[in-house]
Write a protein that holds these residues in place. Sequence first.
Motif, mmCIF file in Angstrom:
data_model
loop_
_atom_site.group_PDB
_atom_site.id
_atom_site.type_symbol
_atom_site.label_atom_id
_atom_site.label_comp_id
_atom_site.label_asym_id
_atom_site.label_seq_id
_atom_site.Cartn_x
_atom_site.Cartn_y
_atom_site.Cartn_z
ATOM 1 N N LEU A 31 26.936 48.146 45.922
ATOM 2 C CA LEU A 31 28.142 47.341 45.663
ATOM 3 C C LEU A 31 27.822 46.192 44.730
ATOM 4 O O LEU A 31 26.725 45.655 44.747
ATOM 5 C CB LEU A 31 28.664 46.752 46.976
ATOM 6 C CG LEU A 31 29.026 47.746 48.069
ATOM 7 C CD1 LEU A 31 29.242 46.991 49.377
ATOM 8 C CD2 LEU A 31 30.282 48.508 47.679
ATOM 9 N N SER A 32 28.816 45.755 43.959
ATOM 10 C CA SER A 32 28.610 44.516 43.213
ATOM 11 C C SER A 32 29.478 43.426 43.824
ATOM 12 O O SER A 32 30.572 43.690 44.337
ATOM 13 C CB SER A 32 28.928 44.713 41.735
ATOM 14 O OG SER A 32 30.313 44.847 41.569
ATOM 15 N N GLY A 33 28.973 42.210 43.785
ATOM 16 C CA GLY A 33 29.707 41.131 44.432
ATOM 17 C C GLY A 33 29.192 39.764 44.006
ATOM 18 O O GLY A 33 28.829 38.936 44.847
ATOM 19 N N VAL A 34 29.184 39.528 42.696
ATOM 20 C CA VAL A 34 28.732 38.240 42.187
ATOM 21 C C VAL A 34 29.630 37.130 42.761
ATOM 22 O O VAL A 34 30.846 37.311 42.873
ATOM 23 C CB VAL A 34 28.785 38.254 40.643
ATOM 24 C CG1 VAL A 34 28.460 36.894 40.070
ATOM 25 C CG2 VAL A 34 27.810 39.307 40.093
ATOM 26 N N SER A 35 29.033 36.013 43.132
ATOM 27 C CA SER A 35 29.776 34.882 43.716
ATOM 28 C C SER A 35 31.072 34.619 42.962
ATOM 29 O O SER A 35 31.041 34.498 41.735
ATOM 30 C CB SER A 35 28.940 33.598 43.677
ATOM 31 O OG SER A 35 27.689 33.766 44.279
ATOM 32 N N SER A 36 32.170 34.522 43.642
ATOM 33 C CA SER A 36 33.535 34.303 43.167
ATOM 34 C C SER A 36 34.272 35.630 43.002
ATOM 35 O O SER A 36 35.497 35.636 42.866
ATOM 36 C CB SER A 36 33.618 33.548 41.831
ATOM 37 O OG SER A 36 33.293 34.381 40.733
ATOM 38 N N ASN A 37 33.544 36.727 43.048
ATOM 39 C CA ASN A 37 34.136 38.047 42.787
ATOM 40 C C ASN A 37 33.676 39.029 43.861
ATOM 41 O O ASN A 37 33.193 40.116 43.571
ATOM 42 C CB ASN A 37 33.681 38.503 41.389
ATOM 43 C CG ASN A 37 34.522 39.637 40.855
ATOM 44 O OD1 ASN A 37 35.615 39.901 41.355
ATOM 45 N ND2 ASN A 37 33.999 40.313 39.856
ATOM 46 N N GLU A 38 33.878 38.624 45.123
ATOM 47 C CA GLU A 38 33.321 39.389 46.237
ATOM 48 C C GLU A 38 34.268 40.428 46.808
ATOM 49 O O GLU A 38 33.980 41.023 47.857
ATOM 50 C CB GLU A 38 32.915 38.427 47.376
ATOM 51 C CG GLU A 38 31.807 37.445 47.053
ATOM 52 C CD GLU A 38 32.310 36.083 46.604
ATOM 53 O OE1 GLU A 38 33.494 35.993 46.209
ATOM 54 O OE2 GLU A 38 31.535 35.116 46.648
ATOM 55 N N SER A 39 35.397 40.698 46.152
ATOM 56 C CA SER A 39 36.405 41.513 46.855
ATOM 57 C C SER A 39 35.976 42.948 47.074
ATOM 58 O O SER A 39 36.317 43.531 48.109
ATOM 59 C CB SER A 39 37.770 41.415 46.179
ATOM 60 O OG SER A 39 37.665 41.591 44.804
ATOM 61 N N ASP A 40 35.213 43.561 46.165
ATOM 62 C CA ASP A 40 34.752 44.933 46.412
ATOM 63 C C ASP A 40 33.868 45.001 47.654
ATOM 64 O O ASP A 40 34.010 45.899 48.487
ATOM 65 C CB ASP A 40 33.951 45.467 45.215
ATOM 66 C CG ASP A 40 34.859 45.827 44.041
ATOM 67 O OD1 ASP A 40 36.096 45.753 44.185
ATOM 68 O OD2 ASP A 40 34.310 46.173 42.972
ATOM 69 N N THR A 41 32.963 44.060 47.756
ATOM 70 C CA THR A 41 32.086 44.030 48.924
ATOM 71 C C THR A 41 32.897 43.810 50.197
ATOM 72 O O THR A 41 32.679 44.473 51.214
ATOM 73 C CB THR A 41 31.016 42.930 48.752
ATOM 74 O OG1 THR A 41 30.278 43.205 47.561
ATOM 75 C CG2 THR A 41 30.069 42.895 49.930
ATOM 76 N N ALA A 42 33.847 42.896 50.129
ATOM 77 C CA ALA A 42 34.695 42.621 51.297
ATOM 78 C C ALA A 42 35.467 43.876 51.707
ATOM 79 O O ALA A 42 35.556 44.200 52.903
ATOM 80 C CB ALA A 42 35.651 41.473 50.990
#
Lengths: 302, 302, 302
Positions: free
Chosen positions: C10-21
């Motif tokens: 998964l990708s989930g760079v800080s501020s863009n965590e919605s895929d991980t969530a």
Amino acid sequence: MKLLYDLLELSGVSSNESDTANFLLEFIQKRKSSWNVLPKIYSGENFHDCILLKFGNPSTAVFAHMDTIGFMARYQNQLIPVGGPEIISGTWLTGKDSLGQIRCQLLGDEEELSHNFPRKVDPGTCFSFEQNIRVDEEFIQAAYLDNRVGLYNALKLCETIENGWIVFSTYEEHGGGSMPFLLKFIQENSPIKQALISDITWITDGVRHHEGVVISIRDKFIPRRKFLDRIISLANQSNIPFQLEVEAYGGSDGREVQFSPYAIDWCFIGAAEDHVHTPNEKVSLADIHSMIEMYKYLLANF
Amino acid sequence: MKLLYDLLELSGVSSNESDTANFLLEFIQKRKSSWNVLPKIYSGENFHDCILLKFGNPSTAVFAHMDTIGFMARYQNQLIPVGGPEIISGTWLTGKDSLGQIRCQLLGDEEELSHNFPRKVDPGTCFSFEQNIRVDEEFIQAAYLDNRVGLYNALKLCETIENGWIVFSTYEEHGGGSMPFLLKFIQENSPIKQALISDITWITDGVRHHEGVVISIRDKFIPRRKFLDRIISLANQSNIPFQLEVEAYGGSDGREVQFSPYAIDWCFIGAAEDHVHTPNEKVSLADIHSMIEMYKYLLANF
Amino acid sequence: MKLLYDLLELSGVSSNESDTANFLLEFIQKRKSSWNVLPKIYSGENFHDCILLKFGNPSTAVFAHMDTIGFMARYQNQLIPVGGPEIISGTWLTGKDSLGQIRCQLLGDEEELSHNFPRKVDPGTCFSFEQNIRVDEEFIQAAYLDNRVGLYNALKLCETIENGWIVFSTYEEHGGGSMPFLLKFIQENSPIKQALISDITWITDGVRHHEGVVISIRDKFIPRRKFLDRIISLANQSNIPFQLEVEAYGGSDGREVQFSPYAIDWCFIGAAEDHVHTPNEKVSLADIHSMIEMYKYLLANF
């Protein structure tokens, strides 16, 4: 001054303040019946190692931090600082781990610190400067006048205060972290409009021994001008010696009042020392005296 | 623009914002009856020098800081900065102490600052850049466009806004500290989901004069991507000129929204200036115009 | 380990965590009926991209951050870091913008970063390290073991936990900002006394692969000694391999517990890695195993 000497013999490196807290609690329990007003006492695990005393109907709180700077054992014979101690190779340190008491010397410099105790010390063991109290007619010199003098001042204030919170905080020397929950508790129980920080500041270009307690116009942070003007006006009326500080650096529990979610004014008021954060902190006895007098005056006249 | 000129003539160094607050309050009282919606006004000592206006049923708040960078008198003829002013030796400063008005020059460099006023100045006296407003067909140039333009934008928005908080904060230039209590008050009274920061940003490699208001994708801190996407999509629909900023440095009141104990989205939206934090800040008039238009559009279309 | 591999993709760079969530939420919904205790689930826009699971009657919360370090497109072909990635010129990055998938290399050094993708990339596009998972009998090596292992540990704990909060936070790698509202929600709904930080730490002078999960006595911040003593005493009883860390640097979501307005004790407990914040983070499989065992033991025996 017996009380100040007792306070100076306690150890209480940030994160490990329970001995100091226990001493304060016992002292408060023993003395409170002699005070003008009997405070309500809040302490115990819900407050970690902090203590709050509520006298009458407060609009002001006085905060004194009970923790000190020091060192912590890392691996092998390494040390790392707690807070910002001055690094003077050869300084005597004391501590205690699972195998018993430790007395050793600090070695190295800011890049790499170690101790010379002959056996391995438990990682995480806290070290304090060895205490050596020296008093003459003008000065007291010792480790940890910052902030044992602030505690002493707060405990002297307990004798006469009619309305106000007197609060003993932790972790001030190492980033803070108790002030937020202390302020929340105060504001949700008996809220205040203003806070005084009972702590020790520095001798600088403009702050000198024997010229009175310091009222700080700013350190790294800046209290609200309107509140400073009111404090300075009261200080002028008091005829107690004081001097004004304007510095670009340094901080105190006032920082956490500033950044709290409450509109609380704050001001740092305390005696100045030189040899800051060394075993040889030095404060004028007259300045301690005017610190105590100023707190009594302000709390009675706000 | 008369209003912007009036705002530029006020002094309000962080910690000493009361003159600016008084001006804003008077203006609001005088003008509010001409606005589309009559706001509820919160101000006074419970809010220190901050002002909150509540229009209708808010889901959004707009924050504009009223303080400015400047200098403070230390001892002798020394100065220390408030916030991060550019140090340009020879800059004219103005202030006022117990003996009256002061006009003097800034001397020295970042290591050691002083002023050349011939008499002793009260320690703690605040100094601002002397104001010199220059306007031509394309630009306004003056001290303190940061953040008098942000205030101006917020006051223009008052004319048409139907639902939303418009909030005038303090201390933004010097570490902050009013946002936490402002946000708490808002969330406990009429809570919001999102915040816009009405402030001035910087001309950089990718941000140019006359290319529209800046929507900041990030500065030192990063708003939530989902919220940015929504703002940018609305901005595209608006047909109002805008440009996107992606910077690694800088901060705003948005930082304090990010770190508040509320799940509030935030975004910085404002015109860009060059000669930042000097007496010669320079902003495109067209960019100020698109800033005002963009705020009106977003508040009407969220 | 299938779950850990899925998390690592998964990708989930800080501020863009919605895929991980979204992945976590789906996993939780699918698996929760097989867990010992059915949790109450809190997620959605009121919690931004965070997720809270409440099992039974909590006195403890476990926090695992779901965000990762990375990069963001600035102007032209420039990049700026998100969090603190190691800068190794030539590293492969992946991202996605309005025109589609992007694979490119990182160029330059800490002063000036760029990518070599042949077309213009939307400003604000997030980039992650390209993933390359390598496993042998002793180690797993991949990008983002920090903190996919922490998530994995938290999800394994869900299987057996009876009482406690398990919380998935955001923004940890870039200054934080979700912990304050998560803690407020927890304390106002089902308050805790203590928090464990499920995250990855560093191999150092005193922390070695295969010597067990790390219990951190301190990093830049210092948990309360009384709480550490209790954790270490339980860890000794557990017979699960562990090692103690005493470091002067680094931080975690524990920092935000420390500075929260609640008297909550906290401790960082997690496996150690080397090649920190590179695509080649390396953790001992045995240490991951003892991390999972230690969390199960502590949550069952507090």
